[in-house]
Each structure stands twice: as structure tokens, then as C-alpha cells.
Design a protein around this motif. Structure first.
Motif, PDB file in Angstrom:
ATOM      1  N   ILE A 231     148.158  -3.689  63.277  1.00 16.78           N
ATOM      2  CA  ILE A 231     148.568  -2.617  63.763  1.00 16.78           C
ATOM      3  C   ILE A 231     147.304  -1.671  64.206  1.00 16.78           C
ATOM      4  CG2 ILE A 231     149.874  -0.260  63.506  1.00 16.78           C
ATOM      5  CD1 ILE A 231     151.830  -2.169  61.642  1.00 16.78           C
ATOM      6  N   VAL A 232     146.260  -1.681  62.902  1.00 17.78           N
ATOM      7  CA  VAL A 232     145.095  -0.802  62.842  1.00 17.78           C
ATOM      8  C   VAL A 232     144.242  -1.019  64.143  1.00 17.78           C
ATOM      9  CG1 VAL A 232     142.954  -0.477  61.660  1.00 17.78           C
ATOM     10  CG2 VAL A 232     145.359  -0.042  60.654  1.00 17.78           C
ATOM     11  N   LEU A 233     144.101  -2.398  64.393  1.00 18.61           N
ATOM     12  CA  LEU A 233     143.137  -3.031  65.512  1.00 18.61           C
ATOM     13  C   LEU A 233     143.717  -2.533  66.681  1.00 18.61           C
ATOM     14  CD1 LEU A 233     142.094  -6.383  63.907  1.00 18.61           C
ATOM     15  CD2 LEU A 233     140.671  -4.325  64.204  1.00 18.61           C
ATOM     16  N   GLU A 234     144.956  -2.519  67.123  1.00 17.93           N
ATOM     17  CA  GLU A 234     145.370  -1.934  68.266  1.00 17.93           C
ATOM     18  C   GLU A 234     145.011  -0.502  68.519  1.00 17.93           C
ATOM     19  OE1 GLU A 234     146.536  -3.397  71.104  1.00 17.93           O
ATOM     20  OE2 GLU A 234     145.914  -5.072  70.409  1.00 17.93           O
ATOM     21  N   GLU A 235     145.234   0.210  67.382  1.00 20.83           N
ATOM     22  CA  GLU A 235     145.108   1.485  67.353  1.00 20.83           C
ATOM     23  C   GLU A 235     143.410   1.892  67.578  1.00 20.83           C
ATOM     24  OE1 GLU A 235     146.728   2.995  63.391  1.00 20.83           O
ATOM     25  OE2 GLU A 235     148.548   3.438  64.658  1.00 20.83           O
ATOM     26  N   ILE A 236     142.661   0.864  67.147  1.00 20.06           N
ATOM     27  CA  ILE A 236     141.195   1.287  67.685  1.00 20.06           C
ATOM     28  C   ILE A 236     141.025   0.569  69.073  1.00 20.06           C
ATOM     29  CG2 ILE A 236     138.987  -0.034  67.127  1.00 20.06           C
ATOM     30  CD1 ILE A 236     139.779   0.347  64.120  1.00 20.06           C
ATOM     31  N   ARG A 237     141.663  -0.347  69.619  1.00 18.83           N
ATOM     32  CA  ARG A 237     141.466  -0.939  70.877  1.00 18.83           C
ATOM     33  C   ARG A 237     141.557   0.362  71.803  1.00 18.83           C
ATOM     34  NH1 ARG A 237     141.545  -5.532  73.595  1.00 18.83           N
ATOM     35  NH2 ARG A 237     142.369  -6.788  71.731  1.00 18.83           N
ATOM     36  N   GLN A 238     142.529   0.990  71.648  1.00 15.43           N
ATOM     37  CA  GLN A 238     143.045   2.001  72.718  1.00 15.43           C
ATOM     38  C   GLN A 238     142.164   3.055  72.923  1.00 15.43           C
ATOM     39  OE1 GLN A 238     147.086   3.444  71.474  1.00 15.43           O
ATOM     40  NE2 GLN A 238     147.584   1.001  71.629  1.00 15.43           N
ATOM     41  N   PRO A 239     141.426   3.886  71.655  1.00 13.91           N
ATOM     42  CA  PRO A 239     140.662   4.610  71.936  1.00 13.91           C
ATOM     43  C   PRO A 239     139.222   4.142  72.385  1.00 13.91           C
ATOM     44  CG  PRO A 239     140.932   4.590  69.735  1.00 13.91           C
ATOM     45  CD  PRO A 239     142.019   3.800  70.417  1.00 13.91           C
ATOM     46  N   MET A 240     138.887   2.967  71.951  1.00 10.54           N
ATOM     47  CA  MET A 240     137.656   2.081  72.618  1.00 10.54           C
ATOM     48  C   MET A 240     137.750   2.209  74.346  1.00 10.54           C
ATOM     49  SD  MET A 240     136.646  -0.894  70.050  1.00 10.54           S
ATOM     50  CE  MET A 240     134.956  -1.252  70.659  1.00 10.54           C
ATOM     51  N   ASP A 241     138.864   1.849  74.967  1.00 11.73           N
ATOM     52  CA  ASP A 241     139.224   1.769  75.934  1.00 11.73           C
ATOM     53  C   ASP A 241     138.983   3.277  76.581  1.00 11.73           C
ATOM     54  OD1 ASP A 241     139.562  -0.941  76.360  1.00 11.73           O
ATOM     55  OD2 ASP A 241     141.833  -0.718  76.084  1.00 11.73           O
ATOM     56  N   ALA A 242     139.529   4.008  75.891  1.00 11.93           N
ATOM     57  CA  ALA A 242     139.516   5.312  76.481  1.00 11.93           C
ATOM     58  C   ALA A 242     138.132   6.094  76.445  1.00 11.93           C
ATOM     59  CB  ALA A 242     140.521   6.425  75.525  1.00 11.93           C
ATOM     60  N   LEU A 243     137.418   5.570  75.389  1.00  9.71           N
ATOM     61  CA  LEU A 243     135.995   6.141  75.352  1.00  9.71           C
ATOM     62  C   LEU A 243     135.282   5.528  76.603  1.00  9.71           C
ATOM     63  CD1 LEU A 243     133.878   8.135  74.029  1.00  9.71           C
ATOM     64  CD2 LEU A 243     133.611   5.988  72.454  1.00  9.71           C
ATOM     65  N   VAL A 244     135.416   4.275  76.554  1.00 14.35           N
ATOM     66  CA  VAL A 244     134.516   3.609  77.895  1.00 14.35           C
ATOM     67  C   VAL A 244     135.045   4.548  79.313  1.00 14.35           C
ATOM     68  CG1 VAL A 244     134.362   1.535  79.261  1.00 14.35           C
ATOM     69  CG2 VAL A 244     134.249   1.503  76.774  1.00 14.35           C
ATOM     70  N   ALA A 245     136.304   4.761  79.306  1.00 12.29           N
ATOM     71  CA  ALA A 245     136.557   5.175  80.817  1.00 12.29           C
ATOM     72  C   ALA A 245     136.205   6.613  80.746  1.00 12.29           C
ATOM     73  CB  ALA A 245     138.249   5.411  80.619  1.00 12.29           C
ATOM     74  N   LEU A 246     136.067   7.418  79.420  1.00 12.96           N
ATOM     75  CA  LEU A 246     135.491   8.886  79.546  1.00 12.96           C
ATOM     76  C   LEU A 246     133.944   8.738  79.887  1.00 12.96           C
ATOM     77  CD1 LEU A 246     135.936  11.732  78.654  1.00 12.96           C
ATOM     78  CD2 LEU A 246     135.500  11.363  76.394  1.00 12.96           C
ATOM     79  N   LEU A 247     133.284   7.659  79.344  1.00 12.08           N
ATOM     80  CA  LEU A 247     131.804   7.514  79.876  1.00 12.08           C
ATOM     81  C   LEU A 247     131.674   7.441  81.337  1.00 12.08           C
ATOM     82  CD1 LEU A 247     130.673   5.458  76.651  1.00 12.08           C
ATOM     83  CD2 LEU A 247     129.831   7.868  77.020  1.00 12.08           C
TER      84      LEU A 247
END
Lengths: 352, 352, 352, 352
Positions: free
Chosen positions: D122-138
Motif C-alpha cells: 500500500i505504502v509504495l503505491e502511496e509513494i508512487r502517486q506523489p512521485m508522478d505528481a511531482l514530476v508533472a509539477l516540475l
């Protein structure tokens, strides 16, 4: 001198790895740096970034350079890096009109990082081979003794009997996984660093891509863009090396425990040659890399477009981790090769 | 070879410390080991534990030994420690009736630990002097510029003006505290190790105490009992060394920040000699020791009456920490000595 | 929640220490912070830095404050530190003309650092007592079994017989040394932090020294000058704590090895209650602190007049190290108290 | 209580991550453990290893259990692990003839390791999403400001102008690489642990393979064989987490440097809300994980068929590393989201 056990005239016999250490010898380092400069000139000449004929002249200078080590040492104490002085020495060998084409558009980090990667390429192959050999050796031991019984221990207490084969599998599986991960690690690490003063190769203008691609091809590395401030490849390598010494440290710890006299171990006397030295050293190397890996992760905080402090920290740690891993592999192979029978302990001890 | 920056022909100019490294040279190591053996013979002869005349013969052997390094290296790979082979080489120089008196009642750890302590004794004095000098230098800088204004920064933001003197005090105080702690540290570390096979000196019978006291006096160390499994002296030394590099790393970090061009720093150009290399290296050395100190603490779990794995780990780490501390001291002294004016920054920048 | 074992509803029974953890509870933390603010007002009123009567009003506010935790949490997420909001809450309880006298001339770090030191004062006494008790317990065990024989082990192999007393001494001596060092450590750590915005207490003008001395007296700490950027006291404390868990980890490792069934250990069955859990946990706690101590040394590189990043790192590490040390002490005491006979092993095993 | 910042009522607002911490709450832990026991019963009933009907009764017990936490705590202090008492509580809910089928053939480590993996899933999925979001934000920031100029800095000195886009790429690339590595990491970590007392599942006889496969399917994890002593998956996860905080720490360090007032930073006042707190915290979290990762590597030396000491060490470290990574991601996203313009600095400072 012998600040480091890896280069200690005596202790390197116990804790060193000559073939791997050779890749960190100054001669190998300078050779790799000059290989970068030579290849850069080839790539830049082909792209028209430097004049025709420059590459051949630069290659000759690189091939014939007798580096002034004292000058390199003095300059490095001042500059923090040896490249400016090395380039100066190269340029001094060339006609003034060619001199400026040496190292054109590159920066010190391009040379140092790529030269390290070129040596890591060799080193990782030198590590792959004994990993394969150790796995094969474990299979051989398994074929010989695998069916015998062995007492399992959990929480330092006797548990239930298992087979020698089960113990060997517990050593073999992580090694196989790590070896399988090596190809991926090689892809991560074996890439050209080429970014110029601030990572943008500005001086090459629209020839950036073509020079970079050609240079990568010339040195046999992948061209995946400038990574001067992205140190995750080295952190990942450090982690892999420390995992490897950890996995081998577990083998060492297991054997040191099995070799206890009370458990049916190697000897009843204090004869040094029968001490489980190799087993202990595997634990030592695991603890060493486990401590040092922390510094490699600390070096990920690489500020701005080049951090002198974080970058230099890698130089202090990574070569040692590589040699420790190489030493652990050869030590483990020697140790596993000396196993005559792991099963004795089920037949002995006060609680048979 | 150059696995370690401390012995790298070029990088040691940036990251090494020759006088301290010299104490970890093999020759210094063997000299210290032979000093132990010589002193042991003196003490044992006086106590009647070995025959009259043995000490002189042993001293002669120690003084004239040309160690067979290759044999020492091979034996160490097997035994995990060089002492048995060194003793064998010494004994081979003596008449058979005297040979057995070499190293009598001692064990390898007695020799190795004491020989290390004897060199640390020199090293700690070599560290004390530049600490004194650096404190004095800070006082000199204070006398020259102390009254000028400087902008304080908290959380990387301008705070309120302070005096240059305040900044210098923040560098000076921890140095003074650490120097004051050095005497205590020396008391902790500078002790004879002498315990025999298992720490009990059984073979000396009722002569234990007298031999131990005499041996301690002969080598100039305190006689505080066997500490073969008590590694806290070395962990404490490691902590002190890492605190020292940390304190100097803070100076380096401060200067690197003050030397930023935007803050009124050293230069507006990329001239290498004006880069704050020394400041960055101080941070590097601090991070290095901060990582490595962890391994020295890990080595405190020294099982049973001698842990090959924990003991060997110390050899891999402690010498490097000492040299890193020595290098940080000389680098900081050079850096502080080059300060011309710390006050510029309050007069510049976008938010005067 | 249970990210940390030290506060895990179940695991804290194994790995926690309630009395010490209580000092890191929020209530204890806020109490200590308010104690600082109250004492500061007393000192400043006496010195005439704030008006007569202000101290009593501020004391009342501190005594009756019901902190708005949610607001503190939100503000800390923004400010990086809870003090500005805590001061705001205090000021809101006072008449406007008195409000400004709360926290006068102080900065957040003064409050946080001093409040931590005040709790460390209690904690270090809570650690001293079980150290004394453990030493006494070891003496008791020595008196009972000390004369029995025990087999020494070097490099994981049987060496020569020693006495149980020798083994106990090897556990006792480093504990005694560390206890003797505790008084010195207390002197190093137990000092008032009071420096104001940038360490210079400018707003107090010529009343600096008198307010500082009076404040120190009021909170019962030494007045040794501002140390806001000198983090060596905490690094030294961290080192001492890690040395303590290391020394206790050695006891644990020894007992785990002696408790092996083959060595004449606790049981021949897999009954959980006979597993050497306490012995293993001592090793765990030693490895934990040995890793974490590295971060405390990293935090010594505390840039400028306040480093948010280095300072916050201490908060993440130091409380855990203290609790780990407390847990190790109580675990070791329980374990040593359960020793019935250490001598069995010399009578068993395949190589008597 | 608040030994850990991650669970501190106030500091967790700055340094915590609620959704991830929730996976380490006791309730989530026990739920995952009971999920294992329920799934085990299903798998064993289908394979005929336990009687028909047992699985349903066990599932009911698992669903209705009100765990006696105090008893679990006491038992864990004794046993080192909570499972035996949890199983006892479950068995007490069942008819005596069914009780023995609870946890049949399994061992504590099977439950604890698998229950951890289930939550890491569960945790690794919870980390994947903000990683995607941060890349998109950049990417968004790049689209807005990418073309502006920014001064590159090497070795803390101004180098040459680059584009904001170049800086953003240097932040983005390692994140993209790490995100791409996440799938592989999930494959490495998300596997069933099922080995029984000593890793051999002896009590299941020839039903081993079928029960293991079915159990893996039931809990949704891969069935890759027993890995009870192979801790490389957790070391690799720890390394990845520390690389992630390192990469984000570099972003934080860069922003803290750019936000300096002299460089054209956030503010000219000391207003707390404008302090670069988020940027500093990213550096803190990077240093935290860089220290702690060392302990996870130390835990690879997992002796015999189960090491209480090495295993417990993982419990102390891994959850904290995960929460630190989660916190760093949300902090970095908040920080990058607040960027208004990175380009100011090229227009200011004393050396334009």
C-alpha cells in the motif's frame, strides 16, 4: 603507506583485492582520463567542433604524456581536482594553435566521472565472474553434501533439523538475485558524463547531441544525458556492493557459528590456521560497507551545478566499497571451497 | 595504488596528512610492534619470568630484524593477524633456547593494540599542536577584523548584524572545548594492552602484576588492566575525531557560504584558485568521519574474549579517521589564514 | 501509531523505556519550554530588562496555559519550530502592555535547546541509577559464581579456561569507566542556551551577562555562553549513549553465544520463553545506536548562526538514542539478573 | 508520547506523513497479521492440510478478535515477537479441536514479514502517486519559467548562465529514474514469506508447494520461496527510500541556496513564514535516511535460520525510513508548488 588496509603491504593480503585495486591505481585512473580526452577530440573533430587533425595530435599527446605527478598533486591541493593541470600538461605538448582544442567544451567532472565509470565497467565484470563461480561452487557443495542433515538454529537456539541443502539455498538465493540485478545496475552506472561547465554543453552549440553521442560510442558507454548532479547511480552501486558484502557476511557469520568447537567445529586447538579467519573477515567487510554506504547516500545532497564537498566524498568512499566487495567474494569462495562437511553438528553437542 | 585518497599520489595533496599517515606506514607499525616485544622481554627478565640475558638478545633481534614482508602478508591472510609470523621471524634469529622467550605469555592482540596506541600517542600530540595554532590564529584574525560588522544568517536567511568577532567565537569555542577534552582522551586511550591468550595472563602466574606494570612503564603507557574486549577507548577517540572534523566542517560550510559571489565572496570569475576548495573539503571530511564513526561504534559488539570480525573492523576505519582529522586541521588553518575580510557581505546584496 | 518501536503499543514492551520516554512526551516538553519562559521573565525583571510585575504575570500565564496543540502543529509545519506560536498563545493570555515582555530578547532555539537540556538532566540521572545497579549486580553474580571455570573463546574458538569472574570483569570495567565519565558528560551537556536572534543577545544591551547568569541559576544549568551553533555537546552525548549500548550489546552477544544449546545453554527445546530474547535485543539496540550516531555527527555541520536542517536532524535522532540506551540498561539488568550459572559450558561440547 | 518526530503531536505536522504512518499503526499491523492467518487457513484447507470447515471458523475468529493488547505487550517482552500470543488469543476463541489448526505449520516470521510486506504494498503505491505528481509539477513549472535565465553555480561560485529549465531537469531526471525503478522494486519486495519453523515447511510434507502458492494468491503477493534470512529486499527498499530523500534533499538544498536574500531570495525580513523551512526539512530528511540506511545494511548479517537481533533492527528502522520518504515527497511538492520565479538571481548580487 598504509592508512588503508586495502593498500597495506601486509593487511591487503587479508582484506584487499589486487585486480580490483589495480583499477584504482593512479596509472589506471590517468589512462582512463586520457581515454576520455582522446575520445572527446575524435568526437569533436568529426562534428567539426575542433579542426581536422586536432584529434590525431591530441591522441599522440595523450599516448606520450609523462604526467608530472608532483605538479598534479600541487594543483589538486589548490583546485580540488586534477583535471585543469592534466589538461595544462597536455596542452603544453601541443602546438599553440592546437592546444586550445584539448578538453574543448568539457569540464573536470566530465573527465573524472567518466574515467571512474570506465573503470567501474571493468570492475563490475570482475565481480560478476566470481559471483557466478561462487554460485556454481555452492551447487557443487550441495551435490556432495546437500542430503545430509543439519540442525537449524533460530534466535541462537537449536530449532529443527534441516538439510545441508536448505542452508546452502539460503546462501545461494540472495547471491543469484543480486547477480541477476547486476545487468540492470550496469545499465544504470555505465553512462557517459558529458555536460561542460554547468551541464549544458553551451560551447558546443547545436553540435551538443552529435558530439555526446559520438563520444559515448567512442568510450563504449551509454549516452543518457548529463547526470553531473544526479548521484543516484553511484548510491545505487554503493547499495548493491553493500548488499553483496552483507549477503556474504551472513555466510561468514553462519560458518563462524558452525565452526565453533562445541558445535562440531574446525578444531579443538588454538592453532591459528584453523581459526575461522575467513568467516570473520566476511562479517568485517559487511559491517565496513554497511557503515560506509551511509556516506554515499549523504553525498546525494549535491548542491547546485557541482558540489565540491559532496563529489569529493564519493572519491573517499566508493573505491573502498568496491574493493571490500571484491575481497568478500574471493574470501567467500575460498571459505566455501574449504567446506568439508556441514553436517557434523547434528551429531554432537549436549542436546543431540 | 590509490584505493584510498589518503595514499593517492595526487589526491593525498588535497585530502591527506603526511606526518600522521607516516604513523600508519608499515615501518612505523612494525617498529612499534617490536618496541612492545623488546619492552616485554625487559619486563619479564626483570621479573624473572624469562632468563637473564634473554631481553638483550631479544632486543638485538628486534633491532636487526629485516622482516620478510611477503611471508607476513601470506601468514596474515591465513591467521588474520601478522603477529604469529612476526614472532616466528624473530625467534628464527635467536638461539633455540632463547627463542621461546620472545613474546612470552603475550598474545597477538597485546602487540597490535599496544603498537597502535603507541602511534596514537604521537598522532594525538600532532593534532594538539595545530589545534592550539588554529585557536591562536582565530584570535589573530579577531584582533584584526573582530570589530567589523557581519550579517548573521539563520535558516539561510539574513538575520541581524553581528560582529566578525561573534562569528569567530562560534568557531573558536568548540575547538577550545575539544582541545581541553584532549588531555582526558589521551588518558583514556594511552594505556597498555597486555592480557595474554584470554586476558588473564595465566602463564605469568603471580608475576602478572609486576610484569604488566614494568612493561607499561617501559613503553610509557598507563597500566590500567587488560581491555582487550573493551573497545570504548577507540570508540571515544573516533567520536572525538569526528567531532573535530564536524567542528571544522562547520567553519568550512560557513566560509563556503560567505564566499558566494552574491554575498561578496572571493571572486566573480571561475578561476579555480579562487574556488573555495579548502572550505568544501572541510565539509567533505566532516561527512566522511560522520559516516565512518558508525562502524567504530558497531565494533563495540566485540564478542567473547576476542572478536576477529569486530577487531579487524577497527583497523579498516580508525587510521582513516585520524588522517581525515589531521587533514581537516591543516586545511582549516590554511583557510582561516587566508581570510582577508569577513565583513564585506553586510555591504552588498539586494537587501542591504 | 507505531512508526517508532519506542512508542509502539506492543513493541515498546520489548524495546521501550517508559520513564525516559515520558521525558519526551509533549507535556514534558511544553512544561520545560514554559519553565524557560518563566525563568527568563524572572531574570529579566530582576535585571530591569522588563518591568516589575511582568514576571509574575508571565508565570501565571505559563502555569495556566492550555496549549492549542492543533495551532502549534499547524504553525510548526510553517515555521519549522513551535516556539513562535507558543509565545503567541502566551501573549494572548496577557494584557497587551505585558505581552511583549514574554520571551523578550530570546529566540526559539534558546527555548528548544534549553528545554531539551532540562529533560536530559533528568534522563541522565535515570540512566546513572541503573548503571550503578548493574555494576552492583555484576558484583553479586561475581560473588556467587566468580570462582567457577569458564571456557574463553577467541575468534569464535575455544581458547583456554578462565574464571567466570574474568568474564564478568570484562563486562563490568567498561560500564564503570562509562559511569565515571557520566559526571563529565553532564557538565558538558547541562548548560543553558541563551543567545537571542543571532547569538549575541543584542536586545539586552549591557544586561546580557546578568540576565544570562540569573536565568541559568533559575533553571539550574551552567552559564557557559551561547552555544547555538556548537553541537558538540549533543554529539558527545550521542557518542556516550552509543558506547553504552555497545558495551551492553557485547554482554548480550556473549550471553547469546553462551546460551547456545551446544555450549550448555538455556534449553534444548524451542520454548520461546527460553530463547535468549533479551540478549539479542541488546545487540539490536547497539546496532541501532551505532547507525544513528552517524546522523548526530552529520548534524555538527551547522551552518551560519542557525541551521534549520542540521538542528531538526538532532530532534529526529537524539531522543531515540536516549530511549534505546535506557531500554538496553533495563534489559541488561534483567538478563544478568537471570544468570544462574555461566560455567556449564566448560563441562560440555565435543571438545572438552 | 513523542520520542519519534513522526508521531509527535506537533512535529509530525512538519516531519510526518499521516497516510503512510497509518499503515504502521497497530490496528493496520494486526489486521495484516490476521489477514495472513485467515489466508493461510484457506490455503491449508483447500490443500487438505487442515480439516474442512477450519478456515471458516478461523476467519470468524480473526474477524471478531478483540486483541488483548496488554497481554500482547507482555508476551512480546518475553518472546521477542507478538505472534505466539496473538495465535494463543485466536486459538482461545475456537473449539479445542479447531484451535491447533490456527497458524498451522507457520512461524512468527512468516506472519510478521508478510504482514509488513502487505502494508509496504500500500505504502509504495502511496509513494508512487506523489512521485508522478511531482514530476508533472516540475513540467508545469518548466512550461512557465523554463526559458528564463538562471546563474549556474559550481563549487559554491557563480559559473555560467543556464536556463531555469536546466535546473528543473536536474531535479526531474533522478526522480523519473527512481520512479521507473519502483516497479522493479515492488517485484523485489512484494513477496510472500512462508517457511515455517526453519524455512522448510516440513510440517506440510508434500503439500508445501500447493499451500504456498495458494496462500500467495490469497494475499496477492508473489510466491518466490522462503526468504526468511535473505533481507536484501528490505535493504534494497531502504536504499531506494534513501535515494529518494537524497534526490529531494538536493532540490531542498538548491532552493535554500537560491532563497538566500543576497541571491534574490524570498524576503528581506526574518518573517518566519518566508523562511525556507520546507527546503531545509528536505535536507534533514535526506541526512536522516542516509544515516539510518546503514542500520538496514547492518541487518543483512542475519545469522542462522533466524536472527532475533538482526530482524528486530529492521523493525526499528524501516518504518521510519518510509515515513521520512513520504514526508519528503509531500514537502517537496509543496515547496516546488510555491516557486514563483527561479530566475531573479541572475539579476542581482554584487557580480552581475
Amino acid at each position: 603507506m598504509s592508512v588503508s588496509v586495502f593498500e597495506h603491504p601486509i593487511l591487503s593480503g587479508l582484506l584487499g583485492d589486487e585486480p580490483i585495486a589495480a583499477q584504482f591505481a593512479l596509472s589506471a585512473e590517468i589512462t582512463a582520463m586520457l581515454r576520455f580526452e582522446t575520445a572527446l577530440a575524435v568526437a569533436e573533430e568529426e562534428a567539426g567542433a575542433i579542426p581536422k587533425g586536432a584529434a590525431a595530435a591530441i591522441a599522440t599527446a595523450c599516448n606520450t604524456l609523462k604526467p608530472d605527478i608532483a605538479a598534479l598533486r600541487d594543483a589538486t591541493a589548490r583546485d580540488g581536482v586534477s583535471v585543469p593541470e592534466l589538461v595544462r600538461q597536455l596542452r603544453a605538448m601541443l602546438n599553440p594553435d592546437l592546444a586550445a582544442h584539448v578538453h574543448f567544451a568539457a569540464t573536470s567532472q566530465d573527465v573524472i566521472d567518466t574515467a571512474l565509470v570506465l573503470r567501474l565497467e571493468i570492475v563490475l565484470e570482475e565481480i560478476r565472474q566470481p559471483m557466478d563461480a561462487l554460485v556454481a561452487l555452492l551447487d557443487t557443495v550441495d551435490a556432495r553434501f546437500g542430503n545430509r542433515e543439519l540442525m537449524a538454529h533460530t534466535r541462537m537456539q537449536r530449532a529443527v533439523p534441516i538439510k545441508v541443502s536448505d542452508k546452502l539455498s539460503s546462501w545461494r538465493e540472495p547471491l543469484v538475485e543480486m547477480r541477476d540485478a547486476l545487468g540492470r545496475l550496469q545499465k544504470t552506472v555505465l553512462r557517459l558524463q558529458f555536460g561542460g561547465a554547468a551541464g549544458t554543453l553551451d560551447r558546443l552549440g547545436d553540435k551538443k547531441a552529435i558530439v555526446s553521442a559520438r563520444l559515448a560510442k567512442e568510450v563504449g558507454l551509454a549516452d543518457r544525458g548529463c547526470w553531473h548532479t544526479n548521484r543516484t547511480p553511484f548510491a545505487e552501486l554503493a547499495g548493491w556492493l553493500s548488499q553483496l558484502t552483507g549477503v556474504l557476511g551472513k555466510i561468514g557469520q553462519d560458518i563462524a557459528l558452525m565452526a565453533q568447537n562445541e558445535v562440531g567445529g574446525t578444531s579443538s586447538a588454538l592453532a591459528h590456521k584453523q581459526n575461522p579467519v575467513a568467516a570473520e573477515i566476511l562479517v568485517t567487510l559487511a559491517r565496513f560497507n554497511a557503515a560506509v554506504v551511509s556516506g554515499m547516500h549523504s553525498a546525494l545532497v549535491h548542491e547546485n551545478e557541482r558540489s565540491g564537498s559532496a563529489w569529493t566524498l564519493e572519491w573517499m568512499l566508493l573505491p573502498q566499497m568496491v574493493v571490500a566487495a571484491g575481497c568478500a567474494l574471493s574470501t567467500a569462495t575460498r571459505l566455501v571451497g574449504s567446506i568439508e562437511d556441514l553436517s557434523a553438528e547434528t551429531n554432537s553437542g549436549p542436546n543431540p
